[in-house]
Scaffold this motif. Structure first.
Motif, short mmCIF file in Angstrom:
data_model
loop_
_atom_site.label_atom_id
_atom_site.label_comp_id
_atom_site.label_asym_id
_atom_site.label_seq_id
_atom_site.Cartn_x
_atom_site.Cartn_y
_atom_site.Cartn_z
N ILE A 255 0.84 -1.20 0.00
CA ILE A 255 0.00 0.00 0.00
C ILE A 255 0.87 1.25 0.00
CG2 ILE A 255 -1.77 1.31 1.24
CD1 ILE A 255 -2.75 -1.35 2.40
N ASP A 256 1.93 1.21 0.82
CA ASP A 256 2.82 2.38 0.91
C ASP A 256 3.49 2.65 -0.43
OD1 ASP A 256 4.08 4.44 2.64
OD2 ASP A 256 5.92 3.39 2.08
N GLU A 257 3.87 1.57 -1.13
CA GLU A 257 4.50 1.74 -2.44
C GLU A 257 3.53 2.42 -3.41
OE1 GLU A 257 6.17 -1.21 -5.91
OE2 GLU A 257 6.60 -1.76 -3.82
N ILE A 258 2.25 2.03 -3.35
CA ILE A 258 1.24 2.64 -4.21
C ILE A 258 1.05 4.11 -3.85
CG2 ILE A 258 -1.24 2.64 -4.75
CD1 ILE A 258 -1.09 -0.46 -4.45
N VAL A 259 0.97 4.38 -2.54
CA VAL A 259 0.76 5.76 -2.07
C VAL A 259 1.94 6.64 -2.46
CG1 VAL A 259 0.70 7.18 0.02
CG2 VAL A 259 -0.85 5.25 -0.22
N GLN A 260 3.16 6.12 -2.28
CA GLN A 260 4.35 6.91 -2.62
C GLN A 260 4.36 7.29 -4.10
OE1 GLN A 260 6.40 8.10 -0.35
NE2 GLN A 260 5.24 6.99 1.20
N LYS A 261 3.83 6.39 -4.92
CA LYS A 261 3.87 6.64 -6.37
C LYS A 261 2.70 7.50 -6.84
CE LYS A 261 4.29 4.32 -10.83
NZ LYS A 261 4.42 3.04 -11.55
N PHE A 262 1.51 7.29 -6.24
CA PHE A 262 0.31 7.88 -6.84
C PHE A 262 -0.37 8.98 -6.04
CE2 PHE A 262 0.44 3.51 -8.68
CZ PHE A 262 0.61 3.88 -10.00
N MET A 263 -0.19 9.02 -4.71
CA MET A 263 -0.91 10.05 -3.94
C MET A 263 -0.18 11.37 -4.04
SD MET A 263 -2.55 9.77 -0.12
CE MET A 263 -3.75 8.55 -0.62
N ARG A 264 -0.93 12.44 -4.20
CA ARG A 264 -0.30 13.73 -4.46
C ARG A 264 0.34 14.34 -3.21
NH1 ARG A 264 -5.72 14.98 -5.62
NH2 ARG A 264 -5.21 15.23 -7.82
N LYS A 265 -0.17 14.04 -2.02
CA LYS A 265 0.41 14.64 -0.83
C LYS A 265 1.55 13.75 -0.30
CE LYS A 265 -3.38 14.81 1.57
NZ LYS A 265 -4.45 14.84 2.59
N PRO A 266 2.63 14.36 0.20
CA PRO A 266 3.74 13.55 0.73
C PRO A 266 3.31 12.89 2.04
CG PRO A 266 4.13 15.87 1.14
CD PRO A 266 2.89 15.80 0.33
N ALA A 267 3.20 11.59 2.05
CA ALA A 267 2.76 10.89 3.25
C ALA A 267 3.24 9.45 3.19
CB ALA A 267 1.24 10.93 3.36
N LYS A 268 3.30 8.84 4.37
CA LYS A 268 3.70 7.45 4.49
C LYS A 268 2.55 6.66 5.10
CE LYS A 268 7.33 4.46 6.34
NZ LYS A 268 7.54 3.80 5.03
N VAL A 269 2.35 5.44 4.61
CA VAL A 269 1.27 4.60 5.12
C VAL A 269 1.71 3.88 6.38
CG1 VAL A 269 -0.04 2.48 4.66
CG2 VAL A 269 0.08 4.27 2.94
N SER A 270 0.81 3.85 7.35
CA SER A 270 1.03 3.05 8.55
C SER A 270 -0.17 2.14 8.74
CB SER A 270 1.20 3.95 9.78
OG SER A 270 1.15 3.18 10.97
N LEU A 271 0.10 0.85 8.82
CA LEU A 271 -0.94 -0.12 9.15
C LEU A 271 -0.51 -0.73 10.48
CD1 LEU A 271 -3.48 -1.70 8.38
CD2 LEU A 271 -2.01 -3.33 7.19
#
Length: 677
Positions: free
Chosen positions: A507-523
């Motif tokens: 999920i974090d890899e997807i977010v890093q590539k596609f989400m516009r805001k700089p953020a890291k996923v935490s599960l």
């Protein structure tokens, strides 16, 4: 499992027989189905779930679940049955699964299974078709492969954490292992009872009390589960009403402001929760220093009486002074002569040197007391600062709540009845959610109290049974059951942690590539799916970002299941290759995020079937899907009524025109039309 062919007959909005070939090309693994809202996308996905597992969506997503036969077919043809048939490949063989529903008796017939050989259909040797399907795609994994995209935000937030945890456990196929856990726990209880029965009346009474407390815990946990379901349902209603209010022109602006205010409140509440946590830990951190304040003052008085000023600690005094006298040079760099006043002064330091042990104790004690004094002083600074922060945050939340109330009041007083009713329904859902959350806290407190009571009773029982020779063999068996339970629980925890970490990374890899805001996923370990900034502070998420996260999660678990396909585990079911069938995946996404989802979903599953409205199949989506589309269909709604002033709805695809709606038709219902060329 690879899907090949789907046939639906008189199912819900679909009239007659409708066929759909699913793309099996590994390079063009997307089957795209386009339709306007209300035409049959959700019904088509429900047909797949129902055929394989007998599962229908909840009534929030699927109205009139007992009316499955197309109404026009009943009226015009006297039909009474609906049927769904699916051809699929598994382990190199092609099977046909089919299920029938009888509207007259409102009965779902058992799943039928046959094998396709040389173009012909022959009975399969599988004695229980449902068990075979369950071995191909375990029932607990099914909702994570065939799911409703607009509901993916249910996996985010506190109420979504439970569903996320269930999804991870489901994708691991841990059902059998958890059944074994239940058996071991029952054996543990039975052996304890037998031990008590062989000890005496006092032990039996304590065992009876433990059983009673266990019943109270089970009842509280059952109520807790119902409340969590209620909270999740309220969240879904609030989300749906938010979407409807945001889509209505008179309320669009107010709803946008409210969404911003709610995001701010969530962020402030997070900071407030952290400040409250610091307040609770404040005394634990500073209690020693605060309680020792008076002692520090008294100790300093005593120490001040021990003259250490201007003294050198032994044994460093002798060597240090001798070297200075021999060099006839002061440590300040000034020379002196033997026998001078300076010489005698330096020599006299040997006469006043302190005892090594005493000097060392005095110096270390002084240092320790100084640290305690400084810590006590800092304690009150921290206390005031934290209290001030809490006061500020409470005020800000109250102000934002007041602004929210004003917006709610404005919408509830809207002259348009539909809008005021939706706002009233939203307010009721929020009230129900808050009441359920308050009751949840009460139940969790009660469960903790029951657990403490149970542990005390078990301690008393253990003390009694240890004295009984007859009870010891049952105690040993209970201990063995407990040890096996702990080992199995630890093993499951490790497997779940491995799955959690792998899915979090994906999920974090997807977010890093596609989400516009700089953020890291935490599960986290409680399956809370969060977005964090560089300061590890939770970032508020929009509805679209929640959906993006939900879709990223779905793709991640599909990939994880695929990677585990050949795992030969002793307690877990192996993973599976299965199609990913998603209804309305792009509903709340802006053009950028739509393109992102269209890019990453086909990479995470062997087959992807996307059911989208024409607006969702935007230029950004089609550009990302590109050459990945192997099959494409349009759902056309037929109406016997006249068109009159209604706008014609057509769709241009690769130079050909396809009707989305037809009027003056001979039939009433939806038909599947293949896109060619």
């Amino acid at each position: 499992m690879i899907l090949e062919f789907i046939r639906i007959k008189n199912w819900r909005s679909f009239y007659g027989e409708n066929d759909l070939w699913v793309s099996t090309d590994p390079l063009k693994n997307v089957t795209l189905i386009r339709a306007e809202n209300g035409v049959g996308k959700t019904s088509l996905l429900a047909a797949i779930n129902w055929c394989f597992f007998g599962i229908l969506p909840s009534e929030n997503e699927f109205e009139n679940p007992t009316k499955l036969v197309n109404e026009f077919s009943i009226e015009a043809d006297g039909a009474s049955k609906a049927q769904v048939q699916i051809d699929f490949i598994h382990d190199g063989r092609t099977y046909r699964a089919s299920r029938t529903y009888d509207q007259r008796t409102e009965t779902t017939n058992p799943l039928a299974l046959s094998e396709i050989l040389d173009g012909g259909e022959v009975p399969t040797s599988k004695a229980r078709p449902d068990r075979f399907i369950n071995s191909v795609i375990p029932r607990e994994m099914a909702p994570h492969f065939f799911f409703y995209g607009e509901a993916t935000s249910r996996y985010t937030g506190s109420s979504g954490a439970k569903k996320f945890g269930e999804a991870v456990k489901g994708i691991l196929g841990s059902t059998v292992a958890r059944m074994a856990l239940g058996d071991l726990q029952k054996a543990f209880r039975d052996y304890n009872k037998q031990a008590a029965d062989n000890t005496g009346s006092q032990a039996q009474d304590i065992e009876s009390q433990i059983v009673t407390v266990d019943g109270r815990i089970a009842s509280a946990e059952e109520q807790l589960g119902k409340l969590e379901t209620e909270i999740s349902a309220a969240d879904s209603r609030i989300e749906r009403l938010n979407q409807e209010l945001a889509g209505a022109e008179p309320t669009k602006k107010a709803q946008k402001i409210r969404a911003g205010l709610e995001a701010q409140i969530k962020l402030k509440e997070t900071h407030k929760s952290k400040a409250e946590d610091r307040s609770q830990k404040w005394f634990q951190r500073y209690s020693t220093a605060i309680l020792a304040e008076e002692l520090v003052r008294e100790a300093n008085k005593v120490i001040s009486q021990e003259d250490t000023r201007g003294k050198l600690p032994a044994p460093y005094d002798q060597k240090f002074v001798d070297e200075i006298l021999e060099d006839e040079n002061c440590i300040c760099g000034r020379p002196f002569e033997k026998g001078s006043i300076e010489f005698e002064k330096i020599k006299s330091l040997l006469d006043t040197a302190g005892d090594q042990a005493v000097m060392s104790r005095v110096m270390s004690t002084t240092s320790a007391l100084g640290n305690l004094s400084a810590k006590a002083e800092n304690a009150w600074v921290d206390y005031e600062r934290n209290n001030e922060e809490l006061k500020t945050l409470t005020g800000e939340v109250a102000r934002l709540d007041s602004d929210l109330l004003e917006i709610s009041k404005e919408l509830s007083e809207n002259p348009l009845t539909d809008i005021s009713e939706k706002e009233a329904a939203r307010s009721r859902a929020i009230t129900q959610k808050r009441q359920a959350e308050a009751r949840t806290i009460e139940l969790k407190t009660a469960i903790n109290s029951y657990e403490t009571q149970k542990n005390n009773l078990k301690l008393q029982l253990n003390q009694l049974t240890e004295k009984s020779e007859a009870a010891r063999r049952y105690v040993k068996r209970a201990q063995l059951s407990a040890a096996l339970t702990n080992r199995l629980e630890e093993r499951l925890k490790r497997e779940e942690e491995n799955a959690r970490s792998a899915i979090e990374r994906e999920i974090d890899e997807i977010v890093q590539k596609f989400m516009r805001k700089p953020a890291k996923v935490s599960l986290d370990r409680n399956y809370q799916l969060l977005l964090l900034d560089e300061r590890q502070t939770e970032v508020a998420k929009s509805t679209g970002e929640n959906q993006l996260l939900g879709l990223a999660f779905t793709g991640a678990i599909a990939k994880y299941a695929k990677e585990r396909e050949n795992d030969n585990d002793d307690i877990l079911l192996p993973g599976t290759v299965a199609p990913l069938v998603v209804d309305s995946p792009f509903g709340h996404l802006d053009p950028l995020y739509r393109g992102s989802v269209a890019e990453f979903l086909p990479k995470l599953a062997s087959q992807v079937i996307l059911l989208v409205s024409t607006s969702q199949a935007s230029d950004a989506v089609m550009a990302s899907l590109g050459k990945k589309i192997g099959s494409e269909y349009v759902l056309t709604r037929h109406n016997r009524s006249e068109q009159k002033n209604k706008v014609s709805e057509t769709l241009e695809i690769r130079g050909k025109s396809y009707d989305l709606t037809k009027y003056n038709s001979e039939i009433e219902g939806t038909c599947i039309v293949e896109v060619t060329g």
